[in-house]
Design an enzyme around this catalytic site. Structure first.
Site, PDB file in Angstrom:
ATOM      1  CG  HIS A 168      -3.101  -4.509  -2.939  1.00  0.00           C
ATOM      2  ND1 HIS A 168      -2.148  -5.121  -3.734  1.00  0.00           N
ATOM      3  CD2 HIS A 168      -2.099  -3.602  -1.738  1.00  0.00           C
ATOM      4  CE1 HIS A 168      -0.541  -4.857  -3.985  1.00  0.00           C
ATOM      5  NE2 HIS A 168      -0.517  -4.344  -3.208  1.00  0.00           N
TER       6      HIS A 168
ATOM      7  CD  GLU B  87       2.280   1.646  -0.709  1.00  0.00           C
ATOM      8  OE1 GLU B  87       2.339   2.030   0.535  1.00  0.00           O
ATOM      9  OE2 GLU B  87       2.430   0.268  -1.047  1.00  0.00           O
TER      10      GLU B  87
END
Length: 414
Positions: free
Chosen positions: A10, A79
């Site tokens: 990201h 994550e």
């Protein structure tokens, strides 16, 4: 044909910008992160994707959308949960949890932040969702996944069977591209930490320079006639094809300034360095291509048809190429002996070395702890591709990028 998966980290999040630990918590992108996502999207626009997925955390979904995609969101791409470390500053983490953070490089069973996931759990989860994705691809198809740096690192540790002793792959840049190819014989890492749309030197490499390390750009020469003909070319010397000249010029427009330029003594490497940097390189015998012995100058297809390759390379045996040539381990030793000491002559500097695909790939394998039996886990190096290595003062090099060809995108060189 292989199936391909691009794993995209990201863009910069608010937590990244504030240097806060961020795991399964969520913050939006910064203005810089939004711009990064847009730049990544322009590069990815040239690729066709059969499947597009992302983590369901805000920073990953926002990155995918700004890059021009509407992803299917899956929590498996999140994550890692870092427990009590979530939201604390990097400085506080280093002051209070330095020992635990250091253990992450070798203790894959330790739960992060006491209550979070262990690196092994993150790897298990990431590999499960990755294998499910690959199972839904057909040969020749590519999938895009927008996810997170920690998860990508854990997945690569598992897929590449990396030693759990220290960092061998650099920290991923925001919107960096990692590409995996899945063949019948298993996966291969074909590109790592490619954030070329943000510049030629990664943030992590820049940070390491400040610590006295040398950043080394290993550059494969431009394409030759032998490359295009699929003719064996090791120590056999010849110049660049016109397209190789064009590739080198395009690399010169992108790569930026370096402190010194070295090259293999072979003509194709020297010519590439001269075109890219506009000066004559310092020749280094250690950076020459692998010697292919009696195979030199012959067609690869003819050698295979005549049974002269034996089981090479599929059997993983590190033979002397062409009976009288070199082994993979021979190349690893001589290239490592030169590259790993560059921090001594160029502390905190950036140097370029024009070399060859076999030599660069063998060296990358040595950094990752691979013998030739694991060479299939890393892909071949493209012409004028850049593999950036950090030669650290502790004598333990790390790969910052692998096989980056940003400069060749947007049309055929030449």
């Amino acid at each position: 044909m292989a199936r391909h998966v691009i794993l995209l980290r990201h863009g910069e999040s608010e937590a990244n910008a504030r240097q806060l630990f961020q795991g399964a918590g969520s913050t939006p992108l910064t203005v810089r992160g939004r711009a990064q996502a847009g730049k990544a999207g322009k590069r990815l626009a040239e690729r066709r994707f059969a499947i597009v997925e992302s983590s369901d955390l805000e920073r990953a979904v926002e990155t995918a959308r700004l890059a021009g995609f509407e992803p299917f969101q899956r929590s498996g791409w999140r994550e890692g949960d870092i427990g009590r470390w979530e939201g604390i500053s990097e400085r506080l983490a280093q002051d209070s949890y330095a020992e635990e953070i250091a253990r992450l490089h070798w203790d894959y069973e330790m739960r992060m932040g006491v209550t979070g996931e262990s690196p092994r759990q993150v790897a298990d989860r990431g590999c499960a969702v990755l294998h499910d994705l690959v199972g839904r691809l057909h040969d020749g198809e590519t999938a895009l996944v927008v996810t997170h740096g920690g998860l990508i690192g854990a997945v690569l540790w598992r897929l590449l069977d990396l030693p759990a002793d220290r960092r061998r792959l650099a920290q991923l840049s925001n919107t960096a591209i990692c590409e995996l190819a899945f063949h019948d014989h298993g996966p291969a890492l074909t590109r790592y930490n490619d954030a070329g749309h943000l510049g030629a030197v990664t943030d992590w490499a820049t940070f390491m320079r400040m610590q006295g390390a040398a950043v080394v750009d290993l550059i494969r020469h431009g394409v030759t006639h032998a490359n295009l003909e699929r003719r064996v070319q090791g120590r056999r010397d010849e110049g660049l094809h016109p397209e190789g000249h064009a590739q080198s010029r395009r690399l010169g427009e992108w790569i930026g300034e370096v402190d010194e330029v070295y090259s293999s003594p072979l003509g194709r490497a020297r010519a590439t360095a001269e075109i890219v940097f506009g000066r004559s390189p310092i020749p280094v015998e250690a950076m020459v291509e692998i010697s292919l012995g009696e195979w030199e100058g012959q067609m690869w297809a003819d050698l295979e048809a005549a049974g002269k390759l034996g089981g090479y390379p599929a059997d993983g045996n590190d033979i002397r190429r062409g009976h009288t040539g070199e082994t993979w381990s021979d190349v690893q030793q001589r290239v490592s002996g030169f590259v790993n000491r560059l921090h001594e002559s160029h502390p905190g500097g950036r140097v370029a070395v024009a070399s060859h695909g076999g030599a660069i790939r063998a060296y990358a394998g040595s950094v990752l702890g691979f013998g030739f039996d694991k060479a299939r886990l890393i892909g071949f190096v493209g012409n004028t591709a850049v593999t950036q290595v950090v030669a650290s003062t502790d004598g333990k090099p790390a790969i910052a990028t692998y096989n980056v060809t940003t400069h060749l995108e947007g049309g055929r060189a030449g």
